[in-house]
Design a protein around this motif. Structure first.
Motif, PDB file in Angstrom:
ATOM      1  N   ALA A  99     -15.076   0.643   2.331  1.00  0.00           N
ATOM      2  CA  ALA A  99     -13.931   0.850   3.220  1.00  0.00           C
ATOM      3  C   ALA A  99     -12.680   1.277   2.463  1.00  0.00           C
ATOM      4  O   ALA A  99     -11.849   1.999   3.012  1.00  0.00           O
ATOM      5  N   TYR A 100     -12.533   0.847   1.197  1.00  0.00           N
ATOM      6  CA  TYR A 100     -11.329   1.206   0.442  1.00  0.00           C
ATOM      7  C   TYR A 100     -11.471   2.582  -0.219  1.00  0.00           C
ATOM      8  O   TYR A 100     -10.612   3.016  -0.968  1.00  0.00           O
ATOM      9  N   LEU A 145     -18.229  -4.171   4.408  1.00  0.00           N
ATOM     10  CA  LEU A 145     -17.398  -3.487   3.424  1.00  0.00           C
ATOM     11  C   LEU A 145     -17.957  -2.124   3.025  1.00  0.00           C
ATOM     12  O   LEU A 145     -17.227  -1.147   2.869  1.00  0.00           O
ATOM     13  N   THR A 146     -19.279  -2.047   2.867  1.00  0.00           N
ATOM     14  CA  THR A 146     -19.873  -0.792   2.369  1.00  0.00           C
ATOM     15  C   THR A 146     -20.554  -0.001   3.489  1.00  0.00           C
ATOM     16  O   THR A 146     -21.006   1.106   3.268  1.00  0.00           O
ATOM     17  N   VAL A 161     -13.271  -5.264  -5.970  1.00  0.00           N
ATOM     18  CA  VAL A 161     -12.024  -5.004  -5.252  1.00  0.00           C
ATOM     19  C   VAL A 161     -12.004  -5.977  -4.079  1.00  0.00           C
ATOM     20  O   VAL A 161     -12.993  -6.081  -3.350  1.00  0.00           O
ATOM     21  N   LEU A 162     -10.902  -6.703  -3.931  1.00  0.00           N
ATOM     22  CA  LEU A 162     -10.809  -7.654  -2.813  1.00  0.00           C
ATOM     23  C   LEU A 162     -10.015  -7.019  -1.674  1.00  0.00           C
ATOM     24  O   LEU A 162      -8.974  -6.401  -1.906  1.00  0.00           O
ATOM     25  N   MET A 163     -10.533  -7.165  -0.473  1.00  0.00           N
ATOM     26  CA  MET A 163      -9.824  -6.659   0.711  1.00  0.00           C
ATOM     27  C   MET A 163      -9.495  -7.832   1.630  1.00  0.00           C
ATOM     28  O   MET A 163     -10.369  -8.644   1.943  1.00  0.00           O
ATOM     29  N   ARG A 164      -8.248  -7.852   2.043  1.00  0.00           N
ATOM     30  CA  ARG A 164      -7.807  -8.977   2.861  1.00  0.00           C
ATOM     31  C   ARG A 164      -8.608  -9.042   4.163  1.00  0.00           C
ATOM     32  O   ARG A 164      -8.843  -8.016   4.806  1.00  0.00           O
ATOM     33  N   GLY A 165      -9.065 -10.242   4.468  1.00  0.00           N
ATOM     34  CA  GLY A 165      -9.779 -10.444   5.725  1.00  0.00           C
ATOM     35  C   GLY A 165     -11.255 -10.089   5.645  1.00  0.00           C
ATOM     36  O   GLY A 165     -12.004 -10.301   6.587  1.00  0.00           O
ATOM     37  N   ILE A 166     -11.701  -9.504   4.534  1.00  0.00           N
ATOM     38  CA  ILE A 166     -13.126  -9.179   4.403  1.00  0.00           C
ATOM     39  C   ILE A 166     -13.769 -10.011   3.297  1.00  0.00           C
ATOM     40  O   ILE A 166     -14.697 -10.771   3.547  1.00  0.00           O
ATOM     41  N   ASN A 167     -13.246  -9.885   2.068  1.00  0.00           N
ATOM     42  CA  ASN A 167     -13.884 -10.609   0.956  1.00  0.00           C
ATOM     43  C   ASN A 167     -12.854 -11.310   0.072  1.00  0.00           C
ATOM     44  O   ASN A 167     -13.175 -11.691  -1.045  1.00  0.00           O
ATOM     45  N   GLN A 179      -9.161   8.195   3.645  1.00  0.00           N
ATOM     46  CA  GLN A 179      -8.566   8.088   4.980  1.00  0.00           C
ATOM     47  C   GLN A 179      -7.109   7.623   4.949  1.00  0.00           C
ATOM     48  O   GLN A 179      -6.516   7.379   5.999  1.00  0.00           O
ATOM     49  N   HIS A 180      -6.530   7.493   3.744  1.00  0.00           N
ATOM     50  CA  HIS A 180      -5.129   7.093   3.563  1.00  0.00           C
ATOM     51  C   HIS A 180      -4.811   5.797   4.316  1.00  0.00           C
ATOM     52  O   HIS A 180      -3.803   5.691   5.011  1.00  0.00           O
ATOM     53  N   GLY A 181      -5.696   4.813   4.167  1.00  0.00           N
ATOM     54  CA  GLY A 181      -5.510   3.557   4.893  1.00  0.00           C
ATOM     55  C   GLY A 181      -4.866   2.456   4.058  1.00  0.00           C
ATOM     56  O   GLY A 181      -4.653   1.347   4.547  1.00  0.00           O
TER      57      GLY A 181
END
Ligand code: SAM
Ligand code: SF4
Length: 329
Positions: free
Chosen positions: A26-27, A132-133, A161-167, A196-198
């Motif tokens: 996702a990142y 995530l993937t 890589v840690l993403m808030r709310g996922i991992n 995606q410039h997120g």
């Protein structure tokens, strides 16, 4: 040498072998994937090896890391590794991979001359991995890491890589998992490099947060900063050592002043920084018959113009046109 006007010297070459990937982190990419580069635009295996040879023999490159996209998807990978391992002076050879297919390829890559692998693994939970993937491949990744260790591609390094709310609740689980297996874990702050410039600063899990989270369970002691050199990760000894964990604060603790990297994209463009907004072409020059001297001169000019920093923290920051997967992470 590949030097810039701020006194830095690039000795570490990141070579992207493809912009394609079999995951959709996702990142990094949108769920539907991206418009992949057409094959004629990609450097051939021979062209890749020629440019690496120029880097090693004429420009002081001492380390070569293959990346992508997913480098294990490149059919000629083992042959490219073998050719690179024959260069003088022989560079250190590694790959950064998502680990899918590594169970089968670890042995042949080791035989071809690969020294080490970095495997990206952000979660140990199948459901979070799928989220995530956007693929159900956690078991393949875990098998790939084990195969790499068994083949002697050690130390196996793990990037998370840690993403808030996922991992973001998994930092300690990931560290425990790596410690038990002798893998070296490094957390990387999420950077504005997704297609995606997120990326949003407020959503980024920072190096400070990661440190605080780990310290709830482990005693972390910063390693001697002099030992860090140009390494982007701040290393901490865990519970007195010798095991370590790294935290790469790319955004909140930039390390640009010590950067020794230069990148070659799968379509033969030199980039002097992940965040550069300009690239320098080597592919068209090479295909037009340029000599090794001419290609080396172009490459030197490309590095000479490197900016002092990535500028993410400047109000005027603009994300590069190409996403991480097309630049080579
Ligand atoms: N596909 C391979 C892999 O995932 O290891 C190699 C390419 S990938 C672009 C290289 C590294 O960049 C991975 O460790 C990945 O987690 C990281 N990465 C991708 N997008 C990122 C982002 N926006 N911020 C921080 N790291 C990122
Ligand atoms: Fe693929 Fe690596 Fe990007 Fe994930 S981070 S989508 S594995 S290129």
């Amino acid at each position: 040498m590949l030097s810039d006007s701020y006194g830095r010297v690039a000795t570490d070459l990141r070579v992207s072998l493809t912009d394609r990937c079999n995951l959709r982190c996702a990142y990094c990419m949108p769920a539907e994937g991206l418009d992949w580069l057409p094959k004629p635009e990609l450097l051939t295996d021979d062209e890749v090896v020629r440019l690496i040879r120029i880097g090693v023999e004429r420009l002081g490159i001492r380390e070569v890391r293959f990346t992508g996209g997913e480098p294990l998807l490149r059919r000629g990978l083992a042959a490219i590794v073998a050719e690179t391992a024959r260069l003088h002076p022989r560079p250190e050879l590694s790959i950064t991979t998502n680990g899918i297919g590594l169970a089968r390829l670890a042995g042949p890559l080791r035989e071809a001359g690969l020294d080490r692998v970095n495997v990206s693994l952000d979660t140990l939970r199948p459901e979070s991995f799928r989220r995530l993937t956007r693929r159900d491949r956690l078991d393949d990744v875990l098998a790939g890491m084990a195969a790499a260790a068994a083949a002697g591609l050690t130390p196996v390094k793990v990037n998370s890589v840690l993403m808030r709310g996922i991992n973001d609740g998994e930092a300690r689980d990931l560290l425990r998992f790596c410690l038990e297996r002798g893998y070296e874990l490094r957390f990387i702050e999420q950077m504005p490099l997704d297609a995606q410039h997120g990326w949003r600063r407020a959503n980024m899990v920072t190096a400070d947060e990661i440190g605080r989270e780990l310290e709830q369970e482990f005693a972390l002691k910063p390693e001697d900063p002099d030992a860090r050199g140009s390494a982007p990760a701040e290393a901490f000894l865990i519970d007195g050592g010798p095991a370590r964990v790294g935290v790469i604060g790319s955004v909140t603790r930039p390390f640009c002043g010590a950067c020794d990297r230069v990148r070659l994209t799968a379509d033969g463009q030199v980039r002097n920084c992940l965040f550069a907004r300009e690239e320098s072409d080597l592919r068209d020059a090479l295909r037009a018959g340029a000599s090794d001297d001419e290609l080396a001169a172009r490459w030197r000019r490309a590095v000479a113009g490197k900016l002092p920093g990535h500028g993410i923290n400047d109000p005027a920051f603009l994300q590069p046109d190409r996403p991480m997967s097309a630049i080579g992470g």
